[in-house]
Write a protein that holds these residues in place. Structure first.
Motif, PDB file in Angstrom:
ATOM      1  N   GLY A   1       0.785  -1.229   0.000  1.00  0.00           N
ATOM      2  CA  GLY A   1       0.000   0.000   0.000  1.00  0.00           C
ATOM      3  C   GLY A   1       0.811   1.270   0.000  1.00  0.00           C
ATOM      4  O   GLY A   1       0.253   2.357   0.084  1.00  0.00           O
ATOM      5  N   THR A   2       2.144   1.159  -0.086  1.00  0.00           N
ATOM      6  CA  THR A   2       2.996   2.353  -0.113  1.00  0.00           C
ATOM      7  C   THR A   2       3.736   2.425  -1.436  1.00  0.00           C
ATOM      8  O   THR A   2       4.061   1.411  -2.043  1.00  0.00           O
ATOM      9  N   GLU A   3       3.999   3.650  -1.870  1.00  0.00           N
ATOM     10  CA  GLU A   3       4.744   3.854  -3.111  1.00  0.00           C
ATOM     11  C   GLU A   3       5.584   5.114  -2.988  1.00  0.00           C
ATOM     12  O   GLU A   3       5.083   6.179  -2.614  1.00  0.00           O
ATOM     13  N   LEU A   4       6.854   4.998  -3.304  1.00  0.00           N
ATOM     14  CA  LEU A   4       7.768   6.138  -3.328  1.00  0.00           C
ATOM     15  C   LEU A   4       7.635   6.821  -4.678  1.00  0.00           C
ATOM     16  O   LEU A   4       7.761   6.182  -5.716  1.00  0.00           O
ATOM     17  N   HIS A   5       7.365   8.131  -4.658  1.00  0.00           N
ATOM     18  CA  HIS A   5       7.149   8.845  -5.917  1.00  0.00           C
ATOM     19  C   HIS A   5       8.329   9.684  -6.351  1.00  0.00           C
ATOM     20  O   HIS A   5       8.657   9.742  -7.531  1.00  0.00           O
TER      21      HIS A   5
ATOM     22  N   ALA B   1      18.002  14.444  -1.814  1.00  0.00           N
ATOM     23  CA  ALA B   1      18.812  14.211  -0.620  1.00  0.00           C
ATOM     24  C   ALA B   1      18.046  14.601   0.649  1.00  0.00           C
ATOM     25  O   ALA B   1      17.704  15.764   0.835  1.00  0.00           O
ATOM     26  N   GLY B   2      17.726  13.620   1.457  1.00  0.00           N
ATOM     27  CA  GLY B   2      17.084  13.875   2.735  1.00  0.00           C
ATOM     28  C   GLY B   2      15.575  13.997   2.710  1.00  0.00           C
ATOM     29  O   GLY B   2      14.960  14.188   3.755  1.00  0.00           O
ATOM     30  N   LYS B   3      14.934  13.868   1.545  1.00  0.00           N
ATOM     31  CA  LYS B   3      13.469  14.013   1.463  1.00  0.00           C
ATOM     32  C   LYS B   3      12.888  12.968   0.525  1.00  0.00           C
ATOM     33  O   LYS B   3      13.483  12.641  -0.503  1.00  0.00           O
ATOM     34  N   MET B   4      11.697  12.480   0.891  1.00  0.00           N
ATOM     35  CA  MET B   4      10.978  11.520   0.051  1.00  0.00           C
ATOM     36  C   MET B   4       9.493  11.828   0.097  1.00  0.00           C
ATOM     37  O   MET B   4       8.968  12.196   1.151  1.00  0.00           O
ATOM     38  N   VAL B   5       8.826  11.674  -1.040  1.00  0.00           N
ATOM     39  CA  VAL B   5       7.374  11.802  -1.101  1.00  0.00           C
ATOM     40  C   VAL B   5       6.820  10.402  -1.342  1.00  0.00           C
ATOM     41  O   VAL B   5       7.180   9.745  -2.327  1.00  0.00           O
ATOM     42  N   VAL B   6       5.965   9.965  -0.417  1.00  0.00           N
ATOM     43  CA  VAL B   6       5.415   8.617  -0.447  1.00  0.00           C
ATOM     44  C   VAL B   6       3.899   8.708  -0.423  1.00  0.00           C
ATOM     45  O   VAL B   6       3.333   9.524   0.321  1.00  0.00           O
ATOM     46  N   THR B   7       3.218   7.874  -1.218  1.00  0.00           N
ATOM     47  CA  THR B   7       1.764   7.767  -1.104  1.00  0.00           C
ATOM     48  C   THR B   7       1.436   6.462  -0.406  1.00  0.00           C
ATOM     49  O   THR B   7       2.152   5.462  -0.521  1.00  0.00           O
ATOM     50  N   VAL B   8       0.333   6.520   0.335  1.00  0.00           N
ATOM     51  CA  VAL B   8      -0.163   5.363   1.069  1.00  0.00           C
ATOM     52  C   VAL B   8      -1.633   5.227   0.732  1.00  0.00           C
ATOM     53  O   VAL B   8      -2.385   6.211   0.770  1.00  0.00           O
ATOM     54  N   GLU B   9      -2.057   4.007   0.388  1.00  0.00           N
ATOM     55  CA  GLU B   9      -3.453   3.757   0.051  1.00  0.00           C
ATOM     56  C   GLU B   9      -3.943   2.557   0.841  1.00  0.00           C
ATOM     57  O   GLU B   9      -3.283   1.528   0.907  1.00  0.00           O
TER      58      GLU B   9
ATOM     59  N   ARG C   1       0.484   2.903   8.720  1.00  0.00           N
ATOM     60  CA  ARG C   1       1.577   2.949   7.747  1.00  0.00           C
ATOM     61  C   ARG C   1       2.467   4.168   8.005  1.00  0.00           C
ATOM     62  O   ARG C   1       3.690   4.093   7.899  1.00  0.00           O
ATOM     63  N   MET C   2       1.850   5.284   8.334  1.00  0.00           N
ATOM     64  CA  MET C   2       2.612   6.500   8.617  1.00  0.00           C
ATOM     65  C   MET C   2       3.528   6.276   9.825  1.00  0.00           C
ATOM     66  O   MET C   2       4.702   6.661   9.805  1.00  0.00           O
ATOM     67  N   THR C   3       3.002   5.619  10.850  1.00  0.00           N
ATOM     68  CA  THR C   3       3.810   5.309  12.036  1.00  0.00           C
ATOM     69  C   THR C   3       4.944   4.357  11.682  1.00  0.00           C
ATOM     70  O   THR C   3       6.087   4.554  12.118  1.00  0.00           O
ATOM     71  N   ALA C   4       4.640   3.325  10.881  1.00  0.00           N
ATOM     72  CA  ALA C   4       5.679   2.374  10.476  1.00  0.00           C
ATOM     73  C   ALA C   4       6.803   3.075   9.715  1.00  0.00           C
ATOM     74  O   ALA C   4       7.989   2.791   9.935  1.00  0.00           O
ATOM     75  N   LEU C   5       6.434   4.009   8.843  1.00  0.00           N
ATOM     76  CA  LEU C   5       7.443   4.763   8.092  1.00  0.00           C
ATOM     77  C   LEU C   5       8.270   5.634   9.031  1.00  0.00           C
ATOM     78  O   LEU C   5       9.495   5.721   8.905  1.00  0.00           O
TER      79      LEU C   5
END
Length: 103
Positions: free
Chosen positions: A41-45, A49-57, A67-71
């Motif tokens: 249910g997670t995908e890295l978009h 350096a030092g930042k990531m945008v991830v979607t969770v469905e 999922r947010m807590t796990a990340l």
């Protein structure tokens, strides 16, 4: 609504989609990227350096929060912040919406 807490698969029509901004230690970014790939249910978009945008469905907001807590708890992640949350309730009959709103 029946669903699987591990995979987020549901038989209902409601789906939740959230985008998260992760701040990570640049030297741990590859490990974080690999861990994200294993979470259903997670995908890295996009990342830099030092930042990531991830979607969770998933099937409900609690699943998104899990999922947010796990990340956030991944080694090398400083923070995981929700920047967008959308609820897709599937097909909604316009007459039902108007009746519910009292129109």
């Amino acid at each position: 609504m029946p669903f699987d807490d591990i995979t987020g698969v549901t038989t209902g029509t409601e789906r939740h989609l959230a985008s998260l901004l992760l701040h990570v230690r640049p030297d741990r970014q590859a490990m974080v990227r690999a861990a994200i790939a294993t979470l259903p249910g997670t995908e890295l978009h996009i990342e830099q350096a030092g930042k990531m945008v991830v979607t969770v469905e998933g099937p409900h907001e609690g699943w998104i929060a899990d999922r947010m807590t796990a990340l956030h708890l991944l080694d090398g992640v400083f923070s995981a912040v929700m920047v967008f949350h959308h609820i897709d309730r599937g097909h909604i009959d316009r007459a039902e919406v108007e009746a519910a709103e009292g129109s």
